[in-house]
Design a protein around this motif. Structure first.
Motif, PDB file in Angstrom:
ATOM      1  N   ARG A  59       0.826  -1.217   0.000  1.00 50.64           N
ATOM      2  CA  ARG A  59       0.000   0.000   0.000  1.00 50.64           C
ATOM      3  C   ARG A  59       0.856   1.261   0.000  1.00 50.64           C
ATOM      4  NH1 ARG A  59      -4.362   0.711   4.754  1.00 50.64           N
ATOM      5  NH2 ARG A  59      -2.460   0.389   5.963  1.00 50.64           N
ATOM      6  N   ARG A  90      -3.463  10.981   6.620  1.00 51.39           N
ATOM      7  CA  ARG A  90      -4.002  10.475   5.355  1.00 51.39           C
ATOM      8  C   ARG A  90      -3.413  11.302   4.219  1.00 51.39           C
ATOM      9  NH1 ARG A  90     -10.357   9.700   3.885  1.00 51.39           N
ATOM     10  NH2 ARG A  90     -10.374  11.897   4.423  1.00 51.39           N
ATOM     11  N   TYR A 102      -2.853   8.208  -0.253  1.00 51.50           N
ATOM     12  CA  TYR A 102      -3.908   7.377   0.318  1.00 51.50           C
ATOM     13  C   TYR A 102      -5.290   7.840  -0.127  1.00 51.50           C
ATOM     14  CZ  TYR A 102      -0.617   4.951   3.337  1.00 51.50           C
ATOM     15  OH  TYR A 102       0.408   4.164   3.804  1.00 51.50           O
ATOM     16  N   GLU A 156      -8.050   5.430  -1.890  1.00 52.35           N
ATOM     17  CA  GLU A 156      -9.432   5.348  -1.412  1.00 52.35           C
ATOM     18  C   GLU A 156     -10.422   5.507  -2.559  1.00 52.35           C
ATOM     19  OE1 GLU A 156     -12.264   8.288   1.132  1.00 52.35           O
ATOM     20  OE2 GLU A 156     -10.342   7.759   2.066  1.00 52.35           O
ATOM     21  N   LYS A 157     -10.095   6.364  -3.513  1.00 55.71           N
ATOM     22  CA  LYS A 157     -10.978   6.562  -4.669  1.00 55.71           C
ATOM     23  C   LYS A 157     -10.875   5.421  -5.673  1.00 55.71           C
ATOM     24  CE  LYS A 157     -12.426  10.751  -3.548  1.00 55.71           C
ATOM     25  NZ  LYS A 157     -13.857  10.999  -3.221  1.00 55.71           N
ATOM     26  N   SER A 164     -10.395  -2.918   0.145  1.00 54.09           N
ATOM     27  CA  SER A 164      -8.969  -2.972   0.445  1.00 54.09           C
ATOM     28  C   SER A 164      -8.780  -3.773   1.724  1.00 54.09           C
ATOM     29  CB  SER A 164      -8.402  -1.557   0.607  1.00 54.09           C
ATOM     30  OG  SER A 164      -7.015  -1.591   0.851  1.00 54.09           O
ATOM     31  N   MET A 222     -17.796   5.856   1.107  1.00 56.03           N
ATOM     32  CA  MET A 222     -17.129   5.513   2.363  1.00 56.03           C
ATOM     33  C   MET A 222     -17.963   4.525   3.168  1.00 56.03           C
ATOM     34  SD  MET A 222     -15.737   7.970   5.441  1.00 56.03           S
ATOM     35  CE  MET A 222     -14.212   8.373   4.593  1.00 56.03           C
ATOM     36  N   ARG A 263     -17.511   1.134   1.622  1.00 54.89           N
ATOM     37  CA  ARG A 263     -16.187   0.605   1.916  1.00 54.89           C
ATOM     38  C   ARG A 263     -16.104   0.111   3.351  1.00 54.89           C
ATOM     39  NH1 ARG A 263     -11.971   3.659   1.970  1.00 54.89           N
ATOM     40  NH2 ARG A 263     -10.496   2.119   1.196  1.00 54.89           N
ATOM     41  N   MET A 297      -9.374   3.194   7.958  1.00 54.46           N
ATOM     42  CA  MET A 297      -9.838   3.818   6.729  1.00 54.46           C
ATOM     43  C   MET A 297      -9.571   5.317   6.721  1.00 54.46           C
ATOM     44  SD  MET A 297     -13.499   1.911   6.138  1.00 54.46           S
ATOM     45  CE  MET A 297     -14.058   3.334   5.196  1.00 54.46           C
ATOM     46  N   ARG A 298      -9.844   5.991   7.830  1.00 56.60           N
ATOM     47  CA  ARG A 298      -9.776   7.446   7.849  1.00 56.60           C
ATOM     48  C   ARG A 298      -8.356   7.969   8.063  1.00 56.60           C
ATOM     49  NH1 ARG A 298     -14.167  10.541  11.264  1.00 56.60           N
ATOM     50  NH2 ARG A 298     -13.256  12.175   9.937  1.00 56.60           N
TER      51      ARG A 298
END
Length: 708
Positions: A465, A488, A492, A496-497, A502, A603, A606, A643-644
Motif C-alpha cells: 500500500r 491520510r 492514500y 481510497e478513490k 482494500s 465511504m 467501503r 480507513m480514515r
C-alpha cells in the motif's frame, strides 16, 4: 534449530526449557485452570505461598484472566481456562496463548507450562505447537516465551521430536538429573527450499482466498441486479490486497485464482487472467498490454473448459481486425488492379521513348499518376494495417493512437466487445505492481479506473500500500498541500478513490507449523486430508445459519489440524455472504457519525465491505466465534480508524500502548511528528473512545486486531 523455535525475526523468541514456570524470572507466569475455576494442587500451593488468590467462578473456554494478588513482588499471574470435563483441544490452547500474547508488552518474558497435558489429557507435542502458534500470532516482536517442561523424559522426547539439540536449551535441572547430551544432527539434514509463491496452503491463506472469492462473486451479482436491464454485468470492480514484500501476496493470488476457477452455486466459473505489471512496464502504453493479456489469457483459459467459446473468441477477434481495416484493404486492392491493367495494356511504354509532344505529355501524366498511385497505396497500407498493428504490437498501438481520431473510444469499445465475447465473469490478477516505477503505477491504475470503468472486469491488485500511495504522491506532488490531511496523505486519498475493497494480509497462526515443515518436520495438514476435512465441514455446517454454525465450531473446533482449519473456513466464508453483509450494514448504523461530518456513500460501502472481511478473517483465526458484541464494535472502530487515518493506524499497530495518549497526555516517543496533531483531534478521539457505540479502543483491543 539450536534450541529455539520460531520463524524469521521470531527465531529466538521461544525457548523450550526443563524447569518450573515460577523459577524462570519471567514477567508473566501462565497457570492453567478449568472452566470451573479449579487448578491443580501443585499450582494451588505455589499460588498460596505467593499470596495469589486461586480463580473463582466459571470461565469461557480459552478465556484468560489476570490473578488478584496481595503482593507486587512477583510476576503477573494469568489464568488460562483450557480444561473442560471432556479434556482439552488444540484450538483452545492456541486461543489462550494468542490472548496471552496480546497482553504481553515489548521485551517481556512469559513462562508457559505445557497447557492441557495434565487434566486436559493432551499429548505434549501438539500442546507445544499450539502454544507456539498462538503466542507468536499475538505477541509483539520483542516479547519472548519459555515453555517449561517438568519431566525429564518428556523434555527429551520433545527435543527429539523437534529435531533439535537439547544441550542448547535452557534448563533448570542439576547435574544429577540432566540427561545425557544428544549429539547435534548435521545441518545437511535441512533441505533447500525455493522462494517461489506457494501452491499448497501452509500458512492458512486458502481460507482468506475463499472469503475474497465469495465477495468478488457477490459484488458482480449485485452490479448485475442493479443494472437497468438486469443482465448487464456492471462495470469495473477493483480489490486491493496490501502487504509488504515477501508476505505472501502472490501465493494468495494463486489460491484465489483456484477458488474463482471453481464453479460457484450457479454452476458458472470465472475466467481468471494473470497480469504481471513488472514484466510489462518497459514498453507502453499500459492499457495495450492489459487488453492484449486479457485476450490471450482468455483464449488460453477457455481452451481448458469451453473450447467452443475459445474458438468463437478467436474468430471474433480476427474478424474484428479484418473488418476494421476493410476500407483500406479494398482501396489497396483496387489500386493493385488498376496498376496490373495499366502494365498489361502498355500504358507505361510511352514513357521511355515518346515520339511526339502529345506522347511526352501523356508520359508525364502517367508518371504523375504512378506517383499518386504509390502514395495512395501507402495510405491504404497504413489505414488497412493500422488496426491490425494496434492489435498485435505496442509500437503499433502507439502509432495508431497518434494517427486516429478518438482512439480511446475504439479501445473502450473493443474491450467491451472482448468481455461480451468471453461471456464469463472476468477476474484479472495484477501482481508485482509494487516493483514498478511511479508513472507506470499511476497510468495503469488510472487507465483501469477511467478508460475501462464501464467494462465488467474485476481487478485484484496485490501490492504494498505504501508503494502505491507514494507513487500517486510523487505524480501529484504539486497538489499535496491542497488535498492531503494529517494521517491520510494525498497518495492514500487516491487509493481510497481507486479501490472498492482494500484488505491486508492477517498474521498467520500457523507460522510455527510452517517453520516445522521447512525443517522437514511436517506439522501442517496434508492437502488431501484437508480437502476431506472441508467436505465433512461443509456437510455438517454448510446449511446452518451463520451464528449457529459459529457456536457449534466454538463448542467443537475439531480433533485434528485439518478439521480445525476446515471448520473455521466453513463458518468464515459465511461472514461475507450477502445476508451477512446486510446484517453488518444494520450493525454499523450507529457508527455513521464516526465517519466524519459529511460521509459519502462510497465511504459507507467501503466500511461495510472492510468490516465484513475483517470479521471473516477473525473467524478464520478462531477469534470471537461467540459473537461478543464489545469485540465486534472494537473491530468496527479499528476498521474506521484504519480507513480514515491509515498512517495513524499503522503507527498504533506497532505501538499499541500509544493509544492511551490520544486525547489524554503527551504524544509518546516513536510516533512520527506529522501524526502528533491527531492525538488531540476531536474526531480521532471520538473514534478511539467509541463515542455513542459503547466500546473503545485500548492497547489490548489493538493487539487483538488480526489485521493490524
Amino acid at each position: 534449530m539450536a534450541g529455539q523455535i520460531g520463524y524469521g525475526e521470531g527465531l529466538e523468541r521461544v525457548d523450550v526449557v526443563h524447569g518450573d514456570v515460577f523459577d524462570q524470572g519471567a514477567d508473566i507466569v501462565v497457570v492453567p485452570c478449568s472452566v470451573h475455576g479449579s487448578v491443580s494442587s501443585d499450582f494451588a500451593d505455589r499460588l498460596a505461598r505467593l499470596g495469589v488468590d486461586s480463580p473463582t467462578g466459571s470461565f469461557s473456554l480459552g478465556e484468560v484472566v489476570e490473578a488478584r494478588s496481595t503482593s507486587s513482588a512477583h510476576a503477573r499471574i494469568l489464568f488460562a481456562a483450557v480444561v473442560t470435563d471432556e479434556g482439552t483441544r488444540v484450538r483452545v490452547i492456541e486461543q489462550a496463548a494468542r490472548e496471552i500474547g496480546f497482553r504481553t508488552a515489548e521485551d517481556s518474558v512469559v513462562a508457559f507450562p505445557l497447557l492441557g497435558t495434565g487434566a486436559g489429557g493432551m499429548e505434549p507435542g501438539p500442546a507445544l505447537l499450539a502454544i507456539l502458534n498462538g503466542f507468536m500470532a499475538g505477541a509483539p516482536a520483542g516479547a519472548r516465551a519459555k515453555v517449561c517442561v517438568l519431566g525429564v523424559a518428556v523434555f527429551r522426547r520433545l527435543i527429539e521430536e523437534l529435531d533439535a539439540d537439547p544441550a542448547q536449551h535452557s534448563s533448570a535441572e542439576t547435574d544429577a538429573t540432566r540427561p545425557p547430551a544428544v549429539p547435534p544432527r548435521p545441518d545437511e539434514n535441512v533441505p533447500t527450499h525455493t522462494d517461489g509463491p506457494a501452491r499448497v496452503d501452509e500458512l492458512g491463506r486458502e481460507g482468506l482466498a475463499m472469503i475474497l472469492a465469495r465477495r468478488i462473486r457477490a459484488a458482480r451479482r449485485e452490479q448485475t441486479r442493479r443494472s437497468s436491464s438486469g443482465t448487464d454485468r456492471g462495470g469495473t470492480f477493483l480489490l486491493h490486497v496490501h502487504a509488504p514484500w515477501g508476505a505472501g501476496k502472490t501465493s494468495l493470488l494463486n489460491f484465489l485464482a483456484t477458488e474463482l476457477r471453481t464453479p460457484g452455486a450457479d454452476g458458472r466459473r470465472n475466467v481468471v487472467i494473470d497480469f504481471n505489471a513488472w514484466q510489462h512496464q518497459r514498453i507502453g502504453p499500459p492499457w495495450w498490454w492489459l487488453m492484449t493479456t486479457i485476450y490471450t489469457g482468455a483464449v488460453s483459459e477457455l481452451k481448458a473448459f469451453d473450447r467452443r467459446r475459445a474458438i468463437s473468441l478467436w474468430l471474433h477477434e480476427w474478424w474484428w481486425r479484418l473488418r476494421s481495416g476493410l476500407p483500406g484493404f479494398l482501396i489497396l486492392a483496387g489500386i493493385i488492379v488498376v496498376l496490373v491493367l495499366a502494365v498489361r495494356g502498355g500504358w507505361f511504354q510511352g514513357i521511355r521513348r515518346p515520339d511526339d509532344v502529345g506522347a511526352a505529355v501523356k508520359s508525364v501524366l502517367f508518371t504523375v499518376a504512378a506517383i499518386v498511385t504509390s502514395l495512395v497505396t501507402i495510405w491504404g497500407l497504413v489505414h488497412g494495417f493500422g488496426r491490425w498493428l494496434f492489435a498485435t504490437s505496442a509500437r503499433g498501438a502507439r502509432r495508431f493512437v497518434s494517427n486516429t481520431n478518438d482512439p480511446m473510444g475504439l479501445v473502450r469499445k473493443h474491450l467491451r466487445d472482448l468481455a461480451a465475447w468471453i461471456d464469463y465473469d472476468i477476474v484479472v490478477m495484477v501482481d508485482d505492481l509494487d516493483r514498478c516505477k511511479a508513472p507506470y503505477v499511476v497510468e495503469l491504475l488510472e487507465g483501469i479506473q477511467t478508460l475501462f470503468r464501464d467494462v465488467p472486469i474485476t481487478y485484484v491488485v496485490a501490492a504494498d500500500r505504501d508503494w502505491l500511495a507514494d507513487s500517486y504522491a510523487g505524480e501529484y506532488a504539486g497538489f499535496a498541500s491542497a488535498a492531503e490531511e494529517a494521517g491520510r496523505p494525498i497518495g492514500y486519498l487516491f487509493l481510497e478513490k481507486t479501490f472498492q475493497i482494500s484488505t491486508g494480509l492477517p498474521a498467520s497462526t500457523q507460522v510455527a507449523a510452517f517453520w516445522s515443515r521447512i525443517l522437514r518436520r511436517p506439522a501442517v495438514p496434508d492437502q488431501d486430508e484437508l480437502e476431506r476435512a472441508r467436505r465433512r465441514a461443509q456437510e455438517e455446517l454448510g446449511r446452518e445459519p451463520g451464528d449457529i454454525a459459529r457456536r457449534r465450531v466454538a463448542a467443537d473446533p475439531g480433533n485434528s489440524p485439518a478439521d480445525i482449519q476446515a471448520r473455521l473456513e466453513a463458518v468464515a466464508v459465511g461472514m461475507v455472504s450477502e445476508q451477512a453483509q446486510l446484517s453488518n450494514a444494520h450493525a454499523l448504523e450507529p457508527f455513521q457519525p464516526l465517519l466524519g461530518a459529511d460521509p459519502n456513500p462510497r465511504m459507507m460501502k467501503r466500511l461495510v465491505n472492510a468490516y465484513g472481511i475483517a470479521r471473516g478473517i477473525e473467524t478464520l483465526q478462531g477469534v470471537n466465534l461467540e459473537d461478543d458484541a464489545t469485540h465486534g464494535r472494537q473491530t468496527a472502530l479499528w476498521t474506521i480508524l484504519s480507513m480514515r487515518w491509515p498512517k495513524l493506524a499503522a503507527a498504533l499497530a506497532k505501538r499499541p500502548d500509544a493509544v492511551a495518549a490520544i486525547g489524554d497526555g503527551p504524544v509518546p516517543p516513536g510516533i512520527p511528528a506529522e501524526l502528533a496533531p491527531l492525538f488531540t483531534d476531536a474526531e480521532v478521539i471520538d473514534v478511539v473512545r467509541g463515542k455513542g457505540v459503547d466500546a473503545a479502543l485500548d492497547a489490548d483491543a489493538i493487539r487483538a486486531t488480526v489485521l493490524r
